[in-house]
Design a protein around this motif. Sequence first.
Motif, PDB file in Angstrom:
ATOM      1  N   ILE A  28     -26.957 -15.645 -20.100  1.00 20.79           N
ATOM      2  CA  ILE A  28     -27.520 -16.087 -18.831  1.00 20.79           C
ATOM      3  C   ILE A  28     -28.731 -16.986 -19.042  1.00 20.79           C
ATOM      4  O   ILE A  28     -29.096 -17.760 -18.142  1.00 20.79           O
ATOM      5  CB  ILE A  28     -27.872 -14.858 -17.960  1.00 20.79           C
ATOM      6  N   PHE A  29     -29.351 -16.931 -20.210  1.00 19.09           N
ATOM      7  CA  PHE A  29     -30.551 -17.721 -20.467  1.00 19.09           C
ATOM      8  C   PHE A  29     -30.262 -19.216 -20.594  1.00 19.09           C
ATOM      9  O   PHE A  29     -31.175 -20.034 -20.584  1.00 19.09           O
ATOM     10  CB  PHE A  29     -31.251 -17.224 -21.736  1.00 19.09           C
ATOM     11  N   ARG A  30     -28.984 -19.586 -20.708  1.00 14.07           N
ATOM     12  CA  ARG A  30     -28.642 -21.011 -20.797  1.00 14.07           C
ATOM     13  C   ARG A  30     -28.900 -21.738 -19.485  1.00 14.07           C
ATOM     14  O   ARG A  30     -28.991 -22.966 -19.458  1.00 14.07           O
ATOM     15  CB  ARG A  30     -27.179 -21.172 -21.197  1.00 14.07           C
ATOM     16  N   PHE A  31     -29.004 -20.967 -18.366  1.00  9.51           N
ATOM     17  CA  PHE A  31     -29.149 -21.595 -17.054  1.00  9.51           C
ATOM     18  C   PHE A  31     -30.628 -21.700 -16.672  1.00  9.51           C
ATOM     19  O   PHE A  31     -31.377 -20.736 -16.783  1.00  9.51           O
ATOM     20  CB  PHE A  31     -28.416 -20.784 -15.990  1.00  9.51           C
ATOM     21  N   ASN A  32     -31.062 -22.860 -16.210  1.00 10.99           N
ATOM     22  CA  ASN A  32     -32.445 -22.999 -15.786  1.00 10.99           C
ATOM     23  C   ASN A  32     -32.643 -22.570 -14.340  1.00 10.99           C
ATOM     24  O   ASN A  32     -33.772 -22.384 -13.886  1.00 10.99           O
ATOM     25  CB  ASN A  32     -32.949 -24.428 -15.986  1.00 10.99           C
ATOM     26  N   SER A  33     -31.541 -22.384 -13.596  1.00  9.09           N
ATOM     27  CA  SER A  33     -31.640 -21.837 -12.254  1.00  9.09           C
ATOM     28  C   SER A  33     -30.312 -21.209 -11.860  1.00  9.09           C
ATOM     29  O   SER A  33     -29.249 -21.626 -12.327  1.00  9.09           O
ATOM     30  CB  SER A  33     -32.013 -22.918 -11.233  1.00  9.09           C
ATOM     31  N   MET A  34     -30.400 -20.206 -10.995  1.00  7.45           N
ATOM     32  CA  MET A  34     -29.205 -19.564 -10.442  1.00  7.45           C
ATOM     33  C   MET A  34     -29.447 -19.299  -8.975  1.00  7.45           C
ATOM     34  O   MET A  34     -30.598 -19.174  -8.526  1.00  7.45           O
ATOM     35  CB  MET A  34     -28.893 -18.257 -11.167  1.00  7.45           C
ATOM     36  N   GLY A  35     -28.364 -19.228  -8.223  1.00  4.94           N
ATOM     37  CA  GLY A  35     -28.566 -19.024  -6.797  1.00  4.94           C
ATOM     38  C   GLY A  35     -27.344 -18.494  -6.077  1.00  4.94           C
ATOM     39  O   GLY A  35     -26.259 -18.381  -6.662  1.00  4.94           O
ATOM     40  N   TRP A  36     -27.579 -18.141  -4.834  1.00  2.00           N
ATOM     41  CA  TRP A  36     -26.516 -17.739  -3.912  1.00  2.00           C
ATOM     42  C   TRP A  36     -26.493 -18.718  -2.740  1.00  2.00           C
ATOM     43  O   TRP A  36     -27.548 -19.058  -2.185  1.00  2.00           O
ATOM     44  CB  TRP A  36     -26.753 -16.324  -3.396  1.00  2.00           C
ATOM     45  N   HIS A  37     -25.302 -19.130  -2.368  1.00  2.54           N
ATOM     46  CA  HIS A  37     -25.097 -20.023  -1.246  1.00  2.54           C
ATOM     47  C   HIS A  37     -24.042 -19.391  -0.350  1.00  2.54           C
ATOM     48  O   HIS A  37     -23.308 -18.501  -0.785  1.00  2.54           O
ATOM     49  CB  HIS A  37     -24.603 -21.384  -1.741  1.00  2.54           C
ATOM     50  N   ARG A  38     -23.963 -19.881   0.873  1.00  4.45           N
ATOM     51  CA  ARG A  38     -22.919 -19.377   1.758  1.00  4.45           C
ATOM     52  C   ARG A  38     -22.385 -20.494   2.636  1.00  4.45           C
ATOM     53  O   ARG A  38     -23.085 -21.472   2.906  1.00  4.45           O
ATOM     54  CB  ARG A  38     -23.440 -18.224   2.619  1.00  4.45           C
ATOM     55  N   GLN A  39     -21.150 -20.304   3.058  1.00  3.08           N
ATOM     56  CA  GLN A  39     -20.526 -21.279   3.944  1.00  3.08           C
ATOM     57  C   GLN A  39     -19.741 -20.535   5.007  1.00  3.08           C
ATOM     58  O   GLN A  39     -18.791 -19.805   4.693  1.00  3.08           O
ATOM     59  CB  GLN A  39     -19.604 -22.224   3.159  1.00  3.08           C
ATOM     60  N   ALA A  40     -20.155 -20.739   6.250  1.00  2.66           N
ATOM     61  CA  ALA A  40     -19.462 -20.152   7.385  1.00  2.66           C
ATOM     62  C   ALA A  40     -18.417 -21.137   7.896  1.00  2.66           C
ATOM     63  O   ALA A  40     -18.543 -22.350   7.661  1.00  2.66           O
ATOM     64  CB  ALA A  40     -20.460 -19.808   8.481  1.00  2.66           C
ATOM     65  N   PRO A  41     -17.398 -20.668   8.598  1.00  5.15           N
ATOM     66  CA  PRO A  41     -16.363 -21.573   9.110  1.00  5.15           C
ATOM     67  C   PRO A  41     -16.959 -22.682   9.968  1.00  5.15           C
ATOM     68  O   PRO A  41     -17.772 -22.425  10.857  1.00  5.15           O
ATOM     69  CB  PRO A  41     -15.478 -20.647   9.950  1.00  5.15           C
ATOM     70  N   GLY A  42     -16.579 -23.918   9.665  1.00  4.38           N
ATOM     71  CA  GLY A  42     -17.045 -25.065  10.433  1.00  4.38           C
ATOM     72  C   GLY A  42     -18.459 -25.502  10.129  1.00  4.38           C
ATOM     73  O   GLY A  42     -18.981 -26.411  10.793  1.00  4.38           O
ATOM     74  N   LYS A  43     -19.083 -24.883   9.136  1.00  2.00           N
ATOM     75  CA  LYS A  43     -20.462 -25.236   8.786  1.00  2.00           C
ATOM     76  C   LYS A  43     -20.548 -25.688   7.334  1.00  2.00           C
ATOM     77  O   LYS A  43     -19.675 -25.404   6.528  1.00  2.00           O
ATOM     78  CB  LYS A  43     -21.388 -24.049   9.030  1.00  2.00           C
ATOM     79  N   GLU A  44     -21.634 -26.370   7.019  1.00  4.26           N
ATOM     80  CA  GLU A  44     -21.857 -26.800   5.658  1.00  4.26           C
ATOM     81  C   GLU A  44     -22.373 -25.639   4.806  1.00  4.26           C
ATOM     82  O   GLU A  44     -22.959 -24.688   5.313  1.00  4.26           O
ATOM     83  CB  GLU A  44     -22.872 -27.946   5.633  1.00  4.26           C
ATOM     84  N   ARG A  45     -22.130 -25.761   3.504  1.00  8.30           N
ATOM     85  CA  ARG A  45     -22.650 -24.759   2.586  1.00  8.30           C
ATOM     86  C   ARG A  45     -24.172 -24.835   2.574  1.00  8.30           C
ATOM     87  O   ARG A  45     -24.751 -25.929   2.539  1.00  8.30           O
ATOM     88  CB  ARG A  45     -22.092 -24.988   1.188  1.00  8.30           C
ATOM     89  N   GLU A  46     -24.826 -23.677   2.583  1.00 12.40           N
ATOM     90  CA  GLU A  46     -26.282 -23.646   2.592  1.00 12.40           C
ATOM     91  C   GLU A  46     -26.798 -22.702   1.512  1.00 12.40           C
ATOM     92  O   GLU A  46     -26.151 -21.726   1.153  1.00 12.40           O
ATOM     93  CB  GLU A  46     -26.809 -23.182   3.962  1.00 12.40           C
ATOM     94  N   LEU A  47     -28.004 -23.016   1.037  1.00  8.15           N
ATOM     95  CA  LEU A  47     -28.650 -22.171   0.048  1.00  8.15           C
ATOM     96  C   LEU A  47     -29.186 -20.913   0.735  1.00  8.15           C
ATOM     97  O   LEU A  47     -29.853 -21.001   1.759  1.00  8.15           O
ATOM     98  CB  LEU A  47     -29.798 -22.918  -0.634  1.00  8.15           C
ATOM     99  N   VAL A  48     -28.914 -19.769   0.147  1.00  5.33           N
ATOM    100  CA  VAL A  48     -29.418 -18.498   0.654  1.00  5.33           C
ATOM    101  C   VAL A  48     -30.637 -18.059  -0.150  1.00  5.33           C
ATOM    102  O   VAL A  48     -31.673 -17.706   0.411  1.00  5.33           O
ATOM    103  CB  VAL A  48     -28.330 -17.411   0.571  1.00  5.33           C
ATOM    104  N   ALA A  49     -30.505 -18.081  -1.461  1.00  5.83           N
ATOM    105  CA  ALA A  49     -31.601 -17.658  -2.328  1.00  5.83           C
ATOM    106  C   ALA A  49     -31.389 -18.241  -3.710  1.00  5.83           C
ATOM    107  O   ALA A  49     -30.247 -18.447  -4.130  1.00  5.83           O
ATOM    108  CB  ALA A  49     -31.674 -16.132  -2.417  1.00  5.83           C
ATOM    109  N   SER A  50     -32.493 -18.497  -4.402  1.00  5.64           N
ATOM    110  CA  SER A  50     -32.390 -19.027  -5.755  1.00  5.64           C
ATOM    111  C   SER A  50     -33.473 -18.422  -6.631  1.00  5.64           C
ATOM    112  O   SER A  50     -34.523 -17.991  -6.142  1.00  5.64           O
ATOM    113  CB  SER A  50     -32.485 -20.551  -5.757  1.00  5.64           C
ATOM    114  N   ILE A  51     -33.191 -18.409  -7.923  1.00  2.00           N
ATOM    115  CA  ILE A  51     -34.158 -17.907  -8.898  1.00  2.00           C
ATOM    116  C   ILE A  51     -34.141 -18.848 -10.087  1.00  2.00           C
ATOM    117  O   ILE A  51     -33.086 -19.167 -10.630  1.00  2.00           O
ATOM    118  CB  ILE A  51     -33.831 -16.454  -9.303  1.00  2.00           C
ATOM    119  N   ALA A  52     -35.333 -19.328 -10.468  1.00  2.00           N
ATOM    120  CA  ALA A  52     -35.435 -20.275 -11.564  1.00  2.00           C
ATOM    121  C   ALA A  52     -35.684 -19.529 -12.872  1.00  2.00           C
ATOM    122  O   ALA A  52     -35.949 -18.329 -12.880  1.00  2.00           O
ATOM    123  CB  ALA A  52     -36.558 -21.259 -11.294  1.00  2.00           C
TER     124      ALA A  52
END
Length: 115
Positions: A28-52
């Motif tokens: 997991i240390f290879r990644f400089n950031s990780m996050g969770w995103h979500r996409q509801a029907p008919g909507k664009e994907r959005e960032l929920v939370a991230s950790i650097a």
Amino acid sequence: QVQLVESGGGLVAPGGSLRLSCATSGDIFRFNSMGWHRQAPGKERELVASIAGRGWINYADSVKGRFTISRDNAKNTLYLQMNSLKPEDTAVYYCSAGTYVTTYWGQGTQVTVSS
């Protein structure tokens, strides 16, 4: 080849909780950031939370105080603890992991908040 596998989604009543997991292949240390995103029907994907990489954490205003992102380096796994869930949290949730070159995505897990 990097693989991200999400789990933990499902159907939950309003006010309930779920914990999403994102298992990564390799270190997991290879990644400089990780996050969770979500996409509801008919909507664009959005960032929920991230950790650097240094542990800096960011949340969308809509989930502050309800969701918690965390990382278990020993298990190469990213988590999203979701409490006080609302119907508007219903979406497909995706895990992401970024390097300086590219961003990897999981296949998504459905979260449905409904009575």
